[in-house]
Design an enzyme around this catalytic site. Sequence first.
Site, mmCIF file in Angstrom:
data_model
loop_
_atom_site.group_PDB
_atom_site.id
_atom_site.type_symbol
_atom_site.label_atom_id
_atom_site.label_comp_id
_atom_site.label_asym_id
_atom_site.label_seq_id
_atom_site.Cartn_x
_atom_site.Cartn_y
_atom_site.Cartn_z
ATOM 1 N N SER A 1 0.797 -1.256 -0.053
ATOM 2 C CA SER A 1 0.034 0.046 0.007
ATOM 3 C C SER A 1 1.034 1.176 -0.072
ATOM 4 O O SER A 1 1.797 1.259 -0.731
ATOM 5 C CB SER A 1 -0.987 -0.174 1.173
ATOM 6 O OG SER A 1 -1.993 0.826 1.094
ATOM 7 N N ASP B 1 -9.759 -4.708 -4.613
ATOM 8 C CA ASP B 1 -9.471 -3.735 -3.886
ATOM 9 C C ASP B 1 -10.280 -2.556 -3.984
ATOM 10 O O ASP B 1 -10.437 -1.796 -4.764
ATOM 11 C CB ASP B 1 -7.991 -3.306 -4.276
ATOM 12 C CG ASP B 1 -7.126 -2.709 -3.086
ATOM 13 O OD1 ASP B 1 -7.811 -1.878 -2.331
ATOM 14 O OD2 ASP B 1 -5.878 -2.929 -2.983
ATOM 15 N N HIS C 1 -7.968 -5.380 -0.251
ATOM 16 C CA HIS C 1 -6.473 -4.528 0.251
ATOM 17 C C HIS C 1 -5.976 -5.362 1.101
ATOM 18 O O HIS C 1 -6.079 -5.081 2.679
ATOM 19 C CB HIS C 1 -6.985 -3.267 0.763
ATOM 20 C CG HIS C 1 -5.976 -2.249 0.707
ATOM 21 N ND1 HIS C 1 -5.160 -1.823 -0.487
ATOM 22 C CD2 HIS C 1 -5.272 -1.629 1.781
ATOM 23 C CE1 HIS C 1 -4.276 -1.037 -0.174
ATOM 24 N NE2 HIS C 1 -4.339 -0.858 1.174
#
Length: 236
Positions: free
Chosen positions: A122, A180, A212
């Site tokens: 991320s 995601d 995610h």
Amino acid sequence: MAAVRKLQLCAVSPTGKHTGSVIFLHGSGDTGQGLRTWVRDVMGGDLAFKHIRVIYPTAPARPYTPMHGAISTVWFDRYKISQDSPEHLESINSMCHSLGSVIDDEVRAGIPKHRMIIGGFSMGGAMAFHLVCRYHPDVAGVFALSSFLNRDSVAFQATEDRLRARLPLPELLQCHGTSDELVLHQWGEQTSGLLHKAGISTAFHSFPGLNHQLSQSEMELVKSWILTKLPANTYV
């Protein structure tokens, strides 16, 4: 220039001679220890190698604009989570210098930069892009999981400049879940395309149904890729 802030680290040591290093950066709000635990839970054990040290730094706590200024462990600030937002370069550049000290420590320990890989999940992946494309393009590679760069990121320009100068560029492994909802799959795919256009050799892997988060198949792919970039039997 202000003194570089030392970061808290946790690490998985190699079982044999240390001849390579991976620096793995966590996502926003996490810690290095938290990411290591998550990887261990997903893989059923540490991301561990006979010859590679895996280092998990922790970002310093700072006010984070997308959380209305609440304090969080983030690598840099964002004006908002969007491809179209300008980058918060002051905080990005400052953290590149702090993370550079982690790289320098590995060099002092006898690990040349071409035997290092930088990656992240991320926000950690976005931080890895900046660190490698702009400051340390001579590492062996960069990986990013569920990550993106802003559409007008300075990292693209830095990579294009290096290509025009006919200087070597690192290779990229990028993974992204198709489900995601925080960092859209298309953002990651577009980032990969723009980095490829700028001159980086890219491999983009989609994971159907993955949100995610990390997955075992994704992490096994990352581990295999690391071994192709930092093999045990070709250390120089």
